[in-house]
Design an enzyme around this catalytic site. Structure first.
Site, PDB file in Angstrom:
ATOM      1  N   GLY A  95       0.834  -1.214   0.000  1.00 31.15           N
ATOM      2  CA  GLY A  95       0.000   0.000   0.000  1.00 31.15           C
ATOM      3  C   GLY A  95       0.860   1.252   0.000  1.00 31.15           C
ATOM      4  CE1 TYR A  96       0.174   8.476   0.826  1.00 32.00           C
ATOM      5  CE2 TYR A  96       1.865   7.914  -0.767  1.00 32.00           C
ATOM      6  CZ  TYR A  96       1.237   8.848   0.046  1.00 32.00           C
ATOM      7  OH  TYR A  96       1.692  10.155   0.068  1.00 32.00           O
TER       8      TYR A  96
ATOM      9  NE  ARG B 139     -14.279  15.372   2.425  1.00 38.11           N
ATOM     10  CZ  ARG B 139     -13.070  14.862   2.198  1.00 38.11           C
ATOM     11  NH1 ARG B 139     -12.816  14.151   1.105  1.00 38.11           N
ATOM     12  NH2 ARG B 139     -12.074  15.060   3.061  1.00 38.11           N
TER      13      ARG B 139
ATOM     14  CG  ASN C  39      -4.405  15.082   6.510  1.00 41.25           C
ATOM     15  OD1 ASN C  39      -4.637  15.237   7.710  1.00 41.25           O
ATOM     16  ND2 ASN C  39      -5.355  14.943   5.606  1.00 41.25           N
TER      17      ASN C  39
ATOM     18  N   GLY D 140     -18.813  15.895   7.259  1.00 34.96           N
ATOM     19  CA  GLY D 140     -17.878  15.150   8.116  1.00 34.96           C
ATOM     20  C   GLY D 140     -16.502  15.763   8.202  1.00 34.96           C
TER      21      GLY D 140
ATOM     22  CE  LYS E 275      -6.614   3.367  10.990  1.00 35.97           C
ATOM     23  NZ  LYS E 275      -5.643   2.289  10.675  1.00 35.97           N
TER      24      LYS E 275
ATOM     25  CE1 TYR F 195      -9.561   6.877   9.106  1.00 32.97           C
ATOM     26  CE2 TYR F 195      -9.062   4.617   8.472  1.00 32.97           C
ATOM     27  CZ  TYR F 195      -8.638   5.899   8.819  1.00 32.97           C
ATOM     28  OH  TYR F 195      -7.298   6.182   8.882  1.00 32.97           O
TER      29      TYR F 195
ATOM     30  CB  SER G   9      -5.848   8.046  11.732  1.00 32.75           C
ATOM     31  OG  SER G   9      -6.377   9.243  11.207  1.00 32.75           O
TER      32      SER G   9
HETATM   33  C1  WQD Z   1      -8.019  17.054   3.204  1.00 32.24           C
HETATM   34  C2  WQD Z   1      -8.682  18.407   2.983  1.00 32.24           C
HETATM   35  C3  WQD Z   1     -11.000  18.292   2.389  1.00 32.24           C
HETATM   36  C4  WQD Z   1     -10.493  16.498  -1.542  1.00 32.24           C
HETATM   37  C5  WQD Z   1      -8.663  11.598   5.666  1.00 32.24           C
HETATM   38  C6  WQD Z   1      -8.849  10.653   6.825  1.00 32.24           C
HETATM   39  C7  WQD Z   1      -7.516  10.436   7.494  1.00 32.24           C
HETATM   40  C8  WQD Z   1      -6.561   9.911   6.469  1.00 32.24           C
HETATM   41  C9  WQD Z   1      -6.391  10.963   5.370  1.00 32.24           C
HETATM   42  C10 WQD Z   1      -6.431   7.548   6.108  1.00 32.24           C
HETATM   43  C11 WQD Z   1     -10.085  18.468   3.583  1.00 32.24           C
HETATM   44  C12 WQD Z   1     -10.172  18.903   1.273  1.00 32.24           C
HETATM   45  C13 WQD Z   1     -10.250  17.014  -0.289  1.00 32.24           C
HETATM   46  C14 WQD Z   1     -10.988  17.356  -2.571  1.00 32.24           C
HETATM   47  C15 WQD Z   1     -10.942  19.193  -1.039  1.00 32.24           C
HETATM   48  N1  WQD Z   1      -7.057   8.705   5.920  1.00 32.24           N
HETATM   49  N2  WQD Z   1     -10.462  18.331  -0.052  1.00 32.24           N
HETATM   50  N3  WQD Z   1     -11.189  18.675  -2.271  1.00 32.24           N
HETATM   51  O1  WQD Z   1     -10.263  14.110   5.202  1.00 32.24           O
HETATM   52  O2  WQD Z   1      -8.226  15.326   6.208  1.00 32.24           O
HETATM   53  O3  WQD Z   1      -8.269  12.852   6.165  1.00 32.24           O
HETATM   54  O4  WQD Z   1      -7.678  11.123   4.783  1.00 32.24           O
HETATM   55  O5  WQD Z   1      -5.461   7.261   6.694  1.00 32.24           O
HETATM   56  O6  WQD Z   1      -7.657   9.522   8.538  1.00 32.24           O
HETATM   57  O7  WQD Z   1      -9.721  11.248   7.755  1.00 32.24           O
HETATM   58  O8  WQD Z   1      -7.987  14.077   4.053  1.00 32.24           O
HETATM   59  O9  WQD Z   1      -7.240  14.525   1.748  1.00 32.24           O
HETATM   60  O10 WQD Z   1      -9.649  13.777   2.127  1.00 32.24           O
HETATM   61  O11 WQD Z   1      -8.952  16.056   2.796  1.00 32.24           O
HETATM   62  O12 WQD Z   1     -11.148  20.409  -0.803  1.00 32.24           O
HETATM   63  O13 WQD Z   1     -11.248  16.939  -3.735  1.00 32.24           O
HETATM   64  O14 WQD Z   1      -8.831  18.608   1.594  1.00 32.24           O
HETATM   65  O15 WQD Z   1     -12.214  19.018   2.546  1.00 32.24           O
HETATM   66  O16 WQD Z   1     -10.280  19.774   4.095  1.00 32.24           O
HETATM   67  P1  WQD Z   1      -8.784  14.177   5.435  1.00 32.24           P
HETATM   68  P2  WQD Z   1      -8.465  14.552   2.599  1.00 32.24           P
END
Ligand code: WQD
Length: 342
Positions: free
Chosen positions: A12-13, A298, A182, A300, A156, A152, A127
Site C-alpha cells: 500500500g501507499y 464536504r 495527513n 464530516g 482506529k 473508519y 490516525s
Molecule cells: C483534506 C482536505 C478536504 C479532496 C482523511 C482521513 C484520514 C486519512 C487521510 C487515512 C479536507 C479537502 C479534499 C478534494 C478538497 N485517511 N479536499 N477537495 O479528510 O483530512 O483525512 O484522509 O489514513 O484519517 O480522515 O484528508 O485529503 O480527504 O482532505 O477540498 O477533492 O482537503 O475538505 O479539508 P482528510 P483529505
C-alpha cells in the site's frame, strides 16, 4: 543482521514507503497484502529503490490460518507493522461491517499469534482522526479522544483500546501506536507513490490528477470555515518522513528494554496548511496550474487540525524534514510517471 519484520499492507501507499526505509536500515522484510487496494508491481518499485525484493505473501490478514502459515514459513519475525486496513472515511459510512471485520479482525489475529511465535512488538498505524474536531490546535497526545465521526475513525479508536487491553492483560508484547496526520507525496525516485483506485477521495491525488488533465477541475470543499482563507487546515506530512518514523519506532521497540509497553506518538509537521495554501504550494513548486473552484463543504470534514509533534521529536528523535514544496514536486513527478500529462 537486523531483525526480520512483517509488514501487513506492505504494498500500500504508506506501507511500501515504510518497507523501503526498513530495508535501507538493514531489516529483512516480509509483506502480506491481499492486493485489494494496491498492485503487485509495487514490489518492483521497492526493489528498484533498495536493490532488495521483500518476501511477499498474497493473503488476507482476517484469516488467522493464513497468518499462522506465514509465521511458520517465515521464522524469526521479531516485529510487525500493521498497515492492513480499509481507510476510506466515506466508504466506511456506507459499509461499516466491512470496516469492523477487516480492520479489527486483522489486528486481533496478529495480536493473538504474536506470543506463540516470539514476535516482540507491533507498530500500529493509527490516525489523528481519533481526536475528532480538536478544541485547540496544535494537538498533542494528551488531547481528549472524542466520539468517532465515522466507522473508519471508530476502528482506529477501538484498535488502540484492543492493544492497550491485551497488553494490560499481561500479553508479553510491546506496541507503539503512531497517529498520522495527513500523509502526502511520493518517493523522490518516482518508483513508488500513491495509487488510488477510482476517483481519489484525498486532496493531493485528486489535485495531481487534475494537474495531469485526468480530472477536469478540483473542487475546494468550502471556503467559509473559520480559518484565515476560509478553507480547511490540515497537517500535511511527507510520506517518506512518515515512513522513517516507523523505522525509528521499530528500533526503539525491539532494542530498548526500558520503554513502556505501549507508547503513543502524533506524527505531523506541527504546521497547519489550508487547502488553498497547498494548491499554491503545488503551483509554486511545479509551475503547473491546478484548475479549481470553490464548492460546498464536504460532510464530516474537520475544520482545522494540526499536530504538536514535540513528543515524537524529543522521545523518538524524529522530525518531519521535507519542505511541502518538495513534497509537491515529488507528488507531481510520480503522477507524471504513472499517467503522462494528457
Ligand atoms: C483534506 C482536505 C478536504 C479532496 C482523511 C482521513 C484520514 C486519512 C487521510 C487515512 C479536507 C479537502 C479534499 C478534494 C478538497 N485517511 N479536499 N477537495 O479528510 O483530512 O483525512 O484522509 O489514513 O484519517 O480522515 O484528508 O485529503 O480527504 O482532505 O477540498 O477533492 O482537503 O475538505 O479539508 P482528510 P483529505
Amino acid at each position: 543482521m537486523k531483525d526480520k519484520i512483517l509488514v501487513t499492507g506492505g504494498t500500500g501507499y504508506i506501507g511500501s514507503h515504510t518497507v523501503v526505509e526498513l530495508q535501507n536500515a538493514g531489516y529483512d522484510v516480509v509483506i502480506i497484502d491481499n492486493l485489494s487496494n494496491s498492485n503487485i508491481e509495487v514490489l518492483d518499485g521497492i526493489e528498484a529503490i533498495t536493490g532488495k525484493r521483500p518476501v511477499f505473501v498474497q493473503g488476507d490478514c482476517t484469516d488467522i490460518n493464513t497468518l499462522r502459515k506465514l509465521l511458520e514459513e517465515n521464522p524469526g519475525i521479531k516485529g510487525i507493522i500493521n498497515f492492513a486496513a480499509s481507510k476510506a472515511v466515506g466508504e466506511s459510512v456506507q459499509k461499516p461491517l466491512l470496516y469492523y471485520r477487516n480492520n479489527l479482525n486483522t489486528l486481533v489475529n496478529l495480536l493473538d499469534l504474536m506470543p506463540e511465535f516470539g514476535v516482540k512488538g507491533i507498530v500500529f498505524s493509527s490516525s489523528c482522526t481519533v481526536y475528532g474536531e480538536p478544541d485547540v490546535n496544535p494537538i498533542d497526545e494528551t488531547a481528549p479522544i472524542k466520539p468517532a465521526t465515522s466507522p473508519y475513525g471508530n476502528t482506529k479508536q477501538i484498535s488502540e483500546e484492543i492493544i492497550e487491553d491485551y497488553i494490560a492483560s499481561g500479553a508479553p508484547i510491546k506496541s507503539i501506536i503512531l497517529r498520522y496526520f495527513n500523509p502526502i507525496g511520493a518517493h523522490p525516485s518516482a518508483c513508488i507513490g500513491e495509487l488510488p483506485l477510482g476517483v481519489p477521495q484525498n486532496l493531493v491525488p485528486y489535485l495531481t490528477q487534475t494537474a495531469a488533465g485526468i480530472r477536469k477541475e478540483l473542487t475546494v470543499f468550502g471556503n467559509d470555515y473559520n480559518t484565515p482563507d476560509g478553507s480547511c487546515i490540515r497537517d500535511y506530512i511527507d510520506v517518506v518522513d512518515l515512513a522513517k518514523a516507523h523505522v525509528i519506532a521499530m528500533k526503539r521497540m525491539l532494542d530498548n528494554n526500558d520503554t513502556d509497553q505501549v507508547e503513543i506518538f502524533n506524527l505531523g509537521t506541527g504546521r497547519g496548511l489550508s487547502v488553498l495554501e497547498l494548491i499554491e504550494s503545488f503551483e509554486r513548486a511545479t509551475g503547473v496550474k491546478v484548475p479549481h473552484k470553490i464548492g460546498p463543504r464536504r460532510a464530516g470534514d474537520i475544520e482545522k487540525i494540526w499536530a504538536a509533534p514535540k513528543k515524537a521529536n524529543e522521545v523518538l528523535g524524529w522530525v518531519a524534514n521535507v519542505p511541502v514544496d518538495e513534497t509537491m514536486k515529488n507528488a507531481w513527478a510520480w503522477q507524471c510517471k504513472v499517467s503522462p500529462k494528457k
